[in-house]
Design a protein around this motif. Structure first.
Motif, PDB file in Angstrom:
ATOM      1  N   SER A 139       0.813  -1.209   0.000  1.00 49.69           N
ATOM      2  CA  SER A 139       0.000   0.000   0.000  1.00 49.69           C
ATOM      3  C   SER A 139       0.846   1.257   0.000  1.00 49.69           C
ATOM      4  O   SER A 139       0.329   2.356  -0.179  1.00 49.69           O
ATOM      5  CB  SER A 139      -0.917   0.019   1.223  1.00 49.69           C
ATOM      6  OG  SER A 139      -0.152   0.065   2.406  1.00 49.69           O
ATOM      7  N   ASP A 140       2.151   1.109   0.209  1.00 46.54           N
ATOM      8  CA  ASP A 140       2.958   2.313   0.383  1.00 46.54           C
ATOM      9  C   ASP A 140       4.355   2.210  -0.238  1.00 46.54           C
ATOM     10  O   ASP A 140       4.642   2.837  -1.252  1.00 46.54           O
ATOM     11  CB  ASP A 140       3.056   2.623   1.888  1.00 46.54           C
ATOM     12  CG  ASP A 140       3.797   3.921   2.192  1.00 46.54           C
ATOM     13  OD1 ASP A 140       4.250   4.581   1.247  1.00 46.54           O
ATOM     14  OD2 ASP A 140       3.915   4.273   3.375  1.00 46.54           O
ATOM     15  N   SER A 141       5.231   1.379   0.356  1.00 48.01           N
ATOM     16  CA  SER A 141       6.649   1.529   0.028  1.00 48.01           C
ATOM     17  C   SER A 141       7.022   1.057  -1.377  1.00 48.01           C
ATOM     18  O   SER A 141       8.017   1.518  -1.933  1.00 48.01           O
ATOM     19  CB  SER A 141       7.519   0.831   1.073  1.00 48.01           C
ATOM     20  OG  SER A 141       7.339  -0.554   1.059  1.00 48.01           O
ATOM     21  N   ALA A 187      -2.044   0.622   9.168  1.00 50.91           N
ATOM     22  CA  ALA A 187      -1.786   2.014   9.562  1.00 50.91           C
ATOM     23  C   ALA A 187      -1.582   2.897   8.329  1.00 50.91           C
ATOM     24  O   ALA A 187      -2.073   4.032   8.275  1.00 50.91           O
ATOM     25  CB  ALA A 187      -0.556   2.091  10.478  1.00 50.91           C
ATOM     26  N   GLU A 188      -0.887   2.363   7.321  1.00 47.16           N
ATOM     27  CA  GLU A 188      -0.648   3.164   6.106  1.00 47.16           C
ATOM     28  C   GLU A 188      -1.938   3.311   5.299  1.00 47.16           C
ATOM     29  O   GLU A 188      -2.192   4.352   4.697  1.00 47.16           O
ATOM     30  CB  GLU A 188       0.430   2.536   5.223  1.00 47.16           C
ATOM     31  CG  GLU A 188       1.742   2.214   5.924  1.00 47.16           C
ATOM     32  CD  GLU A 188       2.546   3.434   6.364  1.00 47.16           C
ATOM     33  OE1 GLU A 188       2.169   4.569   5.987  1.00 47.16           O
ATOM     34  OE2 GLU A 188       3.533   3.238   7.102  1.00 47.16           O
ATOM     35  N   VAL A 189      -2.741   2.265   5.301  1.00 51.56           N
ATOM     36  CA  VAL A 189      -4.007   2.327   4.560  1.00 51.56           C
ATOM     37  C   VAL A 189      -4.941   3.349   5.224  1.00 51.56           C
ATOM     38  O   VAL A 189      -5.576   4.164   4.544  1.00 51.56           O
ATOM     39  CB  VAL A 189      -4.666   0.928   4.496  1.00 51.56           C
ATOM     40  CG1 VAL A 189      -6.021   0.997   3.813  1.00 51.56           C
ATOM     41  CG2 VAL A 189      -3.748  -0.061   3.772  1.00 51.56           C
ATOM     42  N   GLY A 250       1.343  11.615  10.537  1.00 51.06           N
ATOM     43  CA  GLY A 250       1.532  10.643  11.623  1.00 51.06           C
ATOM     44  C   GLY A 250       2.950  10.139  11.777  1.00 51.06           C
ATOM     45  O   GLY A 250       3.257   9.414  12.722  1.00 51.06           O
ATOM     46  N   HIS A 251       3.839  10.498  10.848  1.00 46.02           N
ATOM     47  CA  HIS A 251       5.166   9.886  10.831  1.00 46.02           C
ATOM     48  C   HIS A 251       6.217  10.612  11.642  1.00 46.02           C
ATOM     49  O   HIS A 251       7.233  10.016  11.996  1.00 46.02           O
ATOM     50  CB  HIS A 251       5.646   9.702   9.392  1.00 46.02           C
ATOM     51  CG  HIS A 251       5.051   8.490   8.729  1.00 46.02           C
ATOM     52  ND1 HIS A 251       3.701   8.370   8.500  1.00 46.02           N
ATOM     53  CD2 HIS A 251       5.607   7.330   8.290  1.00 46.02           C
ATOM     54  CE1 HIS A 251       3.474   7.200   7.921  1.00 46.02           C
ATOM     55  NE2 HIS A 251       4.610   6.553   7.790  1.00 46.02           N
ATOM     56  N   THR A 252       6.024  11.909  11.934  1.00 46.59           N
ATOM     57  CA  THR A 252       7.039  12.606  12.731  1.00 46.59           C
ATOM     58  C   THR A 252       7.040  12.023  14.139  1.00 46.59           C
ATOM     59  O   THR A 252       8.076  11.579  14.652  1.00 46.59           O
ATOM     60  CB  THR A 252       6.745  14.122  12.756  1.00 46.59           C
ATOM     61  OG1 THR A 252       6.658  14.571  11.407  1.00 46.59           O
ATOM     62  CG2 THR A 252       7.858  14.885  13.448  1.00 46.59           C
ATOM     63  N   THR A 266       6.124  -1.771  16.139  1.00 48.41           N
ATOM     64  CA  THR A 266       6.338  -1.833  14.694  1.00 48.41           C
ATOM     65  C   THR A 266       6.143  -0.423  14.134  1.00 48.41           C
ATOM     66  O   THR A 266       5.566   0.457  14.794  1.00 48.41           O
ATOM     67  CB  THR A 266       5.328  -2.763  13.994  1.00 48.41           C
ATOM     68  OG1 THR A 266       4.025  -2.167  14.112  1.00 48.41           O
ATOM     69  CG2 THR A 266       5.328  -4.144  14.618  1.00 48.41           C
ATOM     70  N   HIS A 267       6.577  -0.247  12.878  1.00 53.56           N
ATOM     71  CA  HIS A 267       6.400   1.034  12.211  1.00 53.56           C
ATOM     72  C   HIS A 267       4.924   1.449  12.240  1.00 53.56           C
ATOM     73  O   HIS A 267       4.585   2.571  12.618  1.00 53.56           O
ATOM     74  CB  HIS A 267       6.907   0.912  10.780  1.00 53.56           C
ATOM     75  CG  HIS A 267       6.728   2.142   9.958  1.00 53.56           C
ATOM     76  ND1 HIS A 267       7.500   3.264  10.125  1.00 53.56           N
ATOM     77  CD2 HIS A 267       5.835   2.424   8.973  1.00 53.56           C
ATOM     78  CE1 HIS A 267       7.098   4.186   9.273  1.00 53.56           C
ATOM     79  NE2 HIS A 267       6.093   3.717   8.560  1.00 53.56           N
ATOM     80  N   GLY A 268       4.061   0.518  11.898  1.00 59.13           N
ATOM     81  CA  GLY A 268       2.633   0.845  11.815  1.00 59.13           C
ATOM     82  C   GLY A 268       2.028   1.169  13.173  1.00 59.13           C
ATOM     83  O   GLY A 268       1.179   2.055  13.290  1.00 59.13           O
ATOM     84  N   ALA A 270       3.600   2.480  15.687  1.00 61.63           N
ATOM     85  CA  ALA A 270       4.081   3.816  16.043  1.00 61.63           C
ATOM     86  C   ALA A 270       3.338   4.883  15.228  1.00 61.63           C
ATOM     87  O   ALA A 270       2.942   5.928  15.758  1.00 61.63           O
ATOM     88  CB  ALA A 270       5.594   3.903  15.805  1.00 61.63           C
ATOM     89  N   VAL A 271       3.128   4.609  13.955  1.00 61.55           N
ATOM     90  CA  VAL A 271       2.395   5.563  13.111  1.00 61.55           C
ATOM     91  C   VAL A 271       0.944   5.675  13.598  1.00 61.55           C
ATOM     92  O   VAL A 271       0.339   6.753  13.555  1.00 61.55           O
ATOM     93  CB  VAL A 271       2.467   5.149  11.622  1.00 61.55           C
ATOM     94  CG1 VAL A 271       1.475   5.934  10.772  1.00 61.55           C
ATOM     95  CG2 VAL A 271       3.883   5.353  11.099  1.00 61.55           C
ATOM     96  N   GLY A 272       0.384   4.571  14.081  1.00 63.08           N
ATOM     97  CA  GLY A 272      -0.969   4.610  14.645  1.00 63.08           C
ATOM     98  C   GLY A 272      -1.050   5.656  15.755  1.00 63.08           C
ATOM     99  O   GLY A 272      -1.958   6.509  15.756  1.00 63.08           O
TER     100      GLY A 272
HETATM  101 ZN   LIG Z   1       4.987   4.621   7.017  1.00 62.51          ZN
END
Ligand SMILES: [Zn+2]
Ligand SMILES: NC(=O)c1ccc[n+]([C@@H]2O[C@H](COP(=O)([O-])OP(=O)(O)OC[C@H]3O[C@@H](n4cnc5c(N)ncnc54)[C@H](O)[C@@H]3O)[C@@H](O)[C@H]2O)c1
Length: 372
Positions: A139-141, A187-189, A250-252, A266-268, A270-272
């Motif tokens: 969905s993202d990278s 989280a990215e979706v 949400g990424h900062t 996980t990345h997601g 943390a982004v959550g």
């Molecule tokens: Zn991300």
């Protein structure tokens, strides 16, 4: 969306990325690869991914000029290292990669990042095809061309922009994702659904299917996320205008939490938390309707279920904000949401971000288990 959805976009002059999403998308490889490069193709993957899905993959490239033995990198973030990159480049040349050949990255975001970097450096650049196997990568990278390895000083500090010629998302591959990896990708979706009004409106219909990892809902969620990202990237291919910065919603906060937790989150996940904090700040600073913020927060809690943060996970996260790769002379910037589909970038202080995460923490008691 039971059949394939295909679209094409131009991330930069003379660069075309084709995107295909759906069940059994892998079957397109045989026809597509020779149109991109007629020479020999090499597969970069990880042992864990290839053990599970290697047979399916090899069956899909039976008639193509693909070397059947993959170049395997370590699983997870360990793949994104300078020594692994070096070994990939040596192996690609040893096996006879030529200028008319190419590289296929078959795995999660880590495989895509290091595989993409190897492809961009080998012989000054050969085509890369991304076949993502995690929801985050799908969905993202996989789209957008960013490649990377990490340095001791931080994540993603070395990399290039090398747009894939083809991004192929076969949703059948996503059916084996562990719950936690699936939620991390969600989280990215969810982030994408905040940035795109049409996606936001379609979300209620998709929500349950996404939470359960149903192939059709995943296909639509991935497709809508990638279309949104493609539109943003095409408008700002070299990250000059700042438009692409909106994708950091949400990424900062997320990156700072992820690093401070030493990747216990996980990345997601943390982004959550980053998304929840930004919804708080958006109400305070850019007039996001509190009732809408509430609904969007529920979406994060339901789909990402970020685990409760323990003092140990939290310790030192504010200090990490300052070392954000995307901060510059002007200080910290954060992406806020004025309303669904309308992002605004603002200068903020670490204190602003700390306060908004604290408010989000007080409000939500997500269902997930706590991780420390
Ligand atoms: Zn991300
Ligand atoms: N290039 C970009 O624009 C960009 C954007 C966001 C994130 N990233 C990078 O992506 C990376 C994270 O990617 P990720 O979340 O995919 O992690 P990952 O590649 O480490 O994959 C996570 C785990 O899922 C397993 N896995 C992969 N596919 C599976 C499948 N189909 N079934 C079962 N298990 C499977 C892997 O073995 C791994 O253990 C980070 O390094 C991040 O920096 C890059």
């Amino acid at each position: 969306l039971s059949k394939l959805a295909i679209f094409r976009f131009r991330p930069a002059a003379e660069t075309v990325t084709d995107v295909a999403v759906g069940r059994d998308a892998l079957r397109l490889l045989d026809a597509r690869l020779p149109r991109i490069a007629k020479g020999r193709w090499f597969v970069v993957s990880s042992g864990a991914v290839f053990e599970r899905h290697g047979d399916r993959f090899l069956k899909a490239v039976l008639r193509s000029n693909v070397d059947p033995s993959p170049l395997l990198v370590p699983d997870g973030e360990k793949a994104k290292s300078w020594p692994v990159l070096g070994r990939l480049l040596l192996e690609l040349t040893r096996r006879g990669l030529k200028r008319d050949g190419g590289v296929i990255a078959f795995g999660g975001g880590t495989v895509g990042d290091v595989g993409g970097l190897a492809a961009s450096l080998a012989l000054r650049g050969v085509p890369i095809v991304q076949v993502p196997t995690t929801l985050l990568a799908a969905s993202d990278s996989a789209l957008g061309g960013k490649t990377a390895v990490d340095l001791p000083a931080g994540k993603n500090l070395v990399g290039t922009v090398h747009h894939p010629r083809l991004v192929l998302v076969d949703t059948a591959l996503l059916q084996t994702l562990p719950e936690r990896v699936l939620r991390s990708g969600l989280a990215e979706v969810v982030k994408s659904s905040f940035l795109d009004l049409a996606f936001h409106r379609a979300f209620p219909r998709l929500e349950e299917g996404l939470a359960m990892g149903k192939p059709d809902a995943l296909a639509e969620g991935v497709l809508r996320s990638l279309r949104m990202k493609a539109r943003v990237v095409a408008g700002d291919p070299l990250e000059r205008t700042g438009a692409r910065f909106a994708l950091n919603l949400g990424h900062t906060v997320g990156h700072a939490l992820e690093t401070a937790s030493k990747h216990a989150l996980t990345h997601g996940e943390a982004v959550g938390w980053g998304l929840l904090a930004m919804l708080e700040l958006s109400v305070a600073r850019v007039g996001l309707d509190p009732a809408v913020a509430e609904r969007l927060s529920e979406r994060v809690v339901r789909l990402v279920a970020p685990p409760r943060l323990t003092p140990r996970t939290l310790s030192g996260w504010v200090e990490r904000l300052a070392s954000d790769k995307k901060s510059d002379q002007r200080g910290l910037r954060a992406v806020l949401l004025a309303e669904p589909g309308r992002a605004v970038t603002l200068q903020v202080t670490a204190g602003d971000l700390e306060g908004s995460l604290a408010r989000a923490l007080r409000k939500s008691m997500p269902a997930g288990p706590s991780r420390s």
